[in-house]
Design an enzyme around this catalytic site. Structure first.
Site, PDB file in Angstrom:
ATOM      1  N   THR A  14       0.845  -1.196   0.000  1.00 50.17           N
ATOM      2  CA  THR A  14       0.000   0.000   0.000  1.00 50.17           C
ATOM      3  C   THR A  14       0.879   1.245   0.000  1.00 50.17           C
ATOM      4  OG1 THR A  14      -0.205   0.251   2.420  1.00 50.17           O
ATOM      5  CG2 THR A  14      -1.703  -1.301   1.337  1.00 50.17           C
ATOM      6  N   GLY A  15       0.378   2.290  -0.647  1.00 50.89           N
ATOM      7  CA  GLY A  15       1.170   3.519  -0.740  1.00 50.89           C
ATOM      8  C   GLY A  15       2.499   3.278  -1.415  1.00 50.89           C
ATOM      9  N   THR A  17       3.583   4.118  -4.522  1.00 52.11           N
ATOM     10  CA  THR A  17       3.940   4.899  -5.697  1.00 52.11           C
ATOM     11  C   THR A  17       5.183   5.767  -5.519  1.00 52.11           C
ATOM     12  OG1 THR A  17       2.418   6.672  -5.040  1.00 52.11           O
ATOM     13  CG2 THR A  17       1.557   4.961  -6.508  1.00 52.11           C
ATOM     14  N   GLY A  21       7.465   2.944   0.090  1.00 50.76           N
ATOM     15  CA  GLY A  21       6.628   1.959  -0.585  1.00 50.76           C
ATOM     16  C   GLY A  21       7.190   1.567  -1.939  1.00 50.76           C
ATOM     17  N   SER A 142       7.280   3.588  13.116  1.00 46.77           N
ATOM     18  CA  SER A 142       8.282   4.656  13.134  1.00 46.77           C
ATOM     19  C   SER A 142       8.978   4.697  14.483  1.00 46.77           C
ATOM     20  CB  SER A 142       7.603   6.000  12.878  1.00 46.77           C
ATOM     21  OG  SER A 142       8.433   7.093  13.219  1.00 46.77           O
ATOM     22  N   TYR A 155       1.240  12.313  15.512  1.00 43.81           N
ATOM     23  CA  TYR A 155       1.810  11.300  14.617  1.00 43.81           C
ATOM     24  C   TYR A 155       2.363  10.129  15.420  1.00 43.81           C
ATOM     25  CZ  TYR A 155       5.389   9.183  11.596  1.00 43.81           C
ATOM     26  OH  TYR A 155       6.180   8.291  10.904  1.00 43.81           O
TER      27      TYR A 155
END
Length: 265
Positions: A14-15, A17, A21, A142, A155
């Site tokens: 996913t993600g 592009t 990822g 993270s 976040y």
């Protein structure tokens, strides 16, 4: 012989592009997996497919245009790329902001993008893995999940939640042949972080000097004292996607350059 051969496996990233990822999709294809490349727009996916095919000429890629911010988007992704053996939950956003100045709407946006996107797609993919008695699920977390930065508490909270989600899904698949892990990623050289570095350091310095200043002032605990390359994160992801990691599940593995000043997460 030690082999990271993923031939015959179907991996959905996913993600995928850009950034981490994209690097993960590249490495998974180099290891032999057929890779589903997810993005929210047809244009971004088409561009990524072109660049991935240039990077891995013998790789096999399938575009998966879907916005995982909804249940319908998650279901569409699985329809476009069924029977995934490997799922990499990489989608995420981050914006700086002092905790007293950050509205609840920003907290909610981060939780939805960083946590619930992975929950939605994992719930759609796991039934097939359970039926086949094999699967690999990786959540990208993270260093902020365990070393809370004061300028991005919203976040950090979302990334801490990811560790719990991955551990919970691992326990839910006990004895099934499926592994679920999270990867704690340290400061990495992505477009997103480059923008963040420009915000906090300024745009006057050449990039090499800017990142060195950022690490010295804002991430001084890093042992490698440099930004992590996306392919270094991808290497861990490929390992966790392979047969070699069959006894590693429910874990939070670090690719943080030694940034987190602890022996355990």
């Amino acid at each position: 012989m030690i082999s990271l051969d993923l031939g015959g496996k179907r991996a959905l990233v996913t993600g995928a592009t850009r950034g981490l990822g994209f690097a993960m999709a590249t490495r998974l294809a180099q290891a032999g997996a057929l890779v589903g490349v997810n993005g929210r727009s047809a244009q971004s996916v088409t561009t990524a497919l072109r660049d991935l095919r240039d990077a891995v000429p013998d790789g096999t890629f399938v575009g998966v245009v879907a916005d995982l911010a909804s249940e319908e988007g998650a279901a569409s992704a699985v329809e476009q790329f069924p029977d995934a053996d490997i799922l990499i939950n990489n989608i995420g956003i981050y914006h700086a902001g002092e905790v007293l100045d950050t509205p609840a709407s920003v907290w909610a946006d981060h939780y939805d993008a960083n946590v619930l996107t992975g929950v939605r797609i994992t719930r759609n993919v796991l039934p097939g893995m359970l039926a086949r008695r094999w699967g690999r699920v990786v959540f990208i977390a993270s260093d902020a999940a365990v070393a809370i930065p004061t300028d991005m508490v919203h976040y950090a909270a979302s990334k801490t939640a990811i560790l719990a989600v991955a551990r919970g899904f691992a326990k839910a698949t006990a004895g099934s042949g499926i592994t679920v892990n999270s990867v704690i990623v340290g400061p990495s050289e992505t477009d997103g972080l480059k923008g963040f570095v420009s915000e906090v350091v300024g745009t006057d310095l050449p990039w090499d000097q800017a990142q060195a200043e950022f690490m010295r002032v804002h991430r001084p605990l890093s042992i490698i004292q440099r930004l992590i390359r996306p392919e270094e994160v991808a290497n861990m992801v490929v390992y966790l996607s392979s047969e070699l990691s069959s006894a590693t599940t429910g874990g939070a593995l670090r690719v943080d350059g030694g940034y987190v000043d602890a022996i355990l997460p």
